[in-house]
Design a protein around this motif. Structure first.
Motif, PDB file in Angstrom:
ATOM      1  N   ALA A   1      -5.612 128.674  81.421  1.00  0.00           N
ATOM      2  CA  ALA A   1      -5.369 127.226  81.402  1.00  0.00           C
ATOM      3  C   ALA A   1      -4.864 126.667  82.785  1.00  0.00           C
ATOM      4  CB  ALA A   1      -4.342 126.929  80.495  1.00  0.00           C
TER       5      ALA A   1
ATOM      6  N   LEU B   1      -7.156 121.658  82.554  1.00  0.00           N
ATOM      7  CA  LEU B   1      -7.369 121.247  81.101  1.00  0.00           C
ATOM      8  C   LEU B   1      -7.973 119.940  80.881  1.00  0.00           C
ATOM      9  CD1 LEU B   1      -3.860 122.498  79.801  1.00  0.00           C
ATOM     10  CD2 LEU B   1      -6.048 123.603  79.455  1.00  0.00           C
TER      11      LEU B   1
ATOM     12  N   LEU C   1       0.442 123.625  74.851  1.00  0.00           N
ATOM     13  CA  LEU C   1      -0.860 124.373  74.904  1.00  0.00           C
ATOM     14  C   LEU C   1      -1.537 124.733  73.719  1.00  0.00           C
ATOM     15  CD1 LEU C   1      -2.768 124.990  77.174  1.00  0.00           C
ATOM     16  CD2 LEU C   1      -1.940 127.149  77.208  1.00  0.00           C
TER      17      LEU C   1
END
Length: 486
Positions: free
Chosen positions: A341, A345, A422
């Motif tokens: 990540a 993103l 997330l």
């Protein structure tokens, strides 16, 4: 600087900019607008000022407004582009030409489903999902490389403001690019001639020296523009600055000389193809056991069961070991560590169906994930830029070296009073990034860039890890992708 001063730039890599729209399915024309140049300089001015005042966004905005203007004050700097450079439509043919690899046979044509026949399309991979695969209903135009671009600039700045502006302009033109995918090597320019004081094309070994000069000189000048007494920088790394920036120059030309029959590294096509391939293998660092590897074919081939083989047959460790087959076997403790990540993103693994179902992607989310407005983008902290190296070779075009610019910024800083989370779209499953993942990833990429093909090793896997391929098998795998045989 009161009159117009001229800067002559050479377009180094394709530049994807919006401009005059096309009609009836025909591509329009890409244009270099003054606002695009001003926006790029604005980013680097913030980086310079932020290295002095830290996370004090009000003072960053005050200096920015004093030089480049704001919604309430006019800019003291003006840009003009007197003549627009030549443009071309982005078609399968032009993308195919981006891939100047020795094993590609142009006569084989182009596979519209995926990529040019004959090898992994490294440059096309760097174009990203926004530009590639190609849209025939909305063709895109781009500014062709290997031509000059003239820019005029005029300002009415104080000496302190002038230095900060010229520092931002120098960094913008030498470390960054214009247009879409400029963070992946496209849209870069080289300064050929300039009337602006001290503006020049930086040689590879001068990049860090230039940054050090600006970092040392900036504090006194920033506080002079602010009209305040110097203070320690406000703690935090919520946005890119010279303080949290690191630069890494590849040890040699890209690609390295290896006796594999590759074209000379003075061609940007070859260089970006190499960078794209390494970036793909860095992100997707596991050989996919379910894919059938056929060393005699490099294009997509439908198997008897209806699935496609693909090249290279790799997946990210995060997909296989966090989101994929491994975690359902541990329903009480599914793995959540997702270091991929930090490279940007959202991460889209599957775009889904026309009705919006079947989407598989990882997002930064505030509140309910069902609200599109709740999703937040996270730009990659890594930027790629080709730097000509005139010290390599005695004649002809200079060799290309890869400059990686990395920013060790805070991952997903708060938005107001809310903290983004997330989340994986399937089941709104929470994921996490651990302290140190960003620094580790930045460090591993710089090592990956300089590694010879026999030394390539996978990026660190999320926990729990699975045994990676050995260096020897990875090297053989890499060579087969490049068409050098096994």
């Amino acid at each position: 600087m009161t009159g117009w001063e001229s800067i002559t730039l050479r377009v180094q890599t394709p530049m994807f900019l919006q401009g005059q729209p096309g009609h009836a399915g025909e591509p329009g024309k890409a244009e270099v607008r003054p606002s695009a140049i001003r926006g790029l300089v604005r980013f680097w001015l913030r980086a310079v000022v932020g290295s002095v005042v830290g996370d004090d966004l009000d003072r960053v905005a005050q200096v920015e407004s004093a030089i480049l203007g704001s919604t309430t004050s006019p800019s003291k700097v003006q840009f003009r582009v007197p003549h627009q450079p030549r443009t071309a439509p982005l078609t399968a043919t032009t993308v195919h030409d981006f891939e100047k690899l020795s094993q590609i046979d142009i006569s084989t044509g182009y596979d519209p489903v995926d990529r040019p026949l004959g090898g992994f399309a490294g440059a096309a991979y760097l174009m990203g999902q926004g530009l590639y695969p190609l849209r025939t209903d909305r063709p895109r135009a781009f500014i062709e490389p290997d031509q000059t671009l003239d820019v005029l600039v005029r300002s009415r700045l104080s000496p302190a403001e002038s230095f900060l502006f010229r520092a931002a302009l120098q960094l913008a033109l030498n470390l960054d690019g214009l247009g879409a995918r400029s963070h992946r090597g496209f849209g870069s320019v080289v300064v050929e001639r300039s009337d602006v004081k001290a503006l020049t094309a930086l040689r590879p070994n001068d990049v860090q020296k230039c940054i050090d000069i600006f970092t040392k000189a900036a504090p006194q000048l920033v506080w002079e523009v602010l009209g305040a007494t110097q203070e320690p920088p406000k703690p935090g790394n919520s946005f890119p600055t010279l303080s949290n920036m690191s630069v890494h120059l590849s040890a040699g030309p890209v690609p390295p000389s290896n006796g594999m029959g590759l074209p000379p590294s003075n061609d940007w096509r070859t260089a970006l193809s190499e960078v794209g391939l390494r970036w793909r293998l860095f992100r997707a660092n596991r050989i996919e056991s379910d894919a059938v590897w056929n060393p005699d074919r490099y294009d997509r081939e439908r198997r008897a069961d209806g699935r496609y083989d693909y090249t290279p047959p790799v997946k990210s460790a995060e997909w296989l070991e966090v989101l994929g087959r491994s975690w359902p076997t541990r329903p009480n403790e599914p793995p959540s560590h997702f270091p991929l990540a930090v490279l940007g993103l959202p991460i889209v693994f599957k775009k889904g169906n026309p009705d919006g179902t079947g989407v598989k992607q990882v997002d930064a989310v505030i509140g309910s994930r069902n609200e599109k407005s709740a999703r937040r983008r996270w730009p990659s902290p890594l930027r790629f830029r080709l730097i000509p190296d005139t010290t390599v070779g005695s004649s002809g075009p200079p060799a290309q070296r890869l400059l990686t610019v990395g920013f060790a910024v805070d991952f997903l800083p708060p938005v107001g009073d809310e903290q983004p989370q997330l989340v994986y779209s399937v089941g709104n499953r929470p994921l996490k990034v651990e302290v140190g993942d960003l620094q580790t990833t930045l460090s591993e990429w710089t090592q990956y860039v300089d590694a010879s093909r026999s030394e390539l090793s996978p990026r660190s896997a999320p926990t729990p890890p699975t045994p990676p391929p050995t260096s020897a098998s990875r090297a053989a795998f890499f060579n087969r992708i490049r068409g050098a045989g096994s």
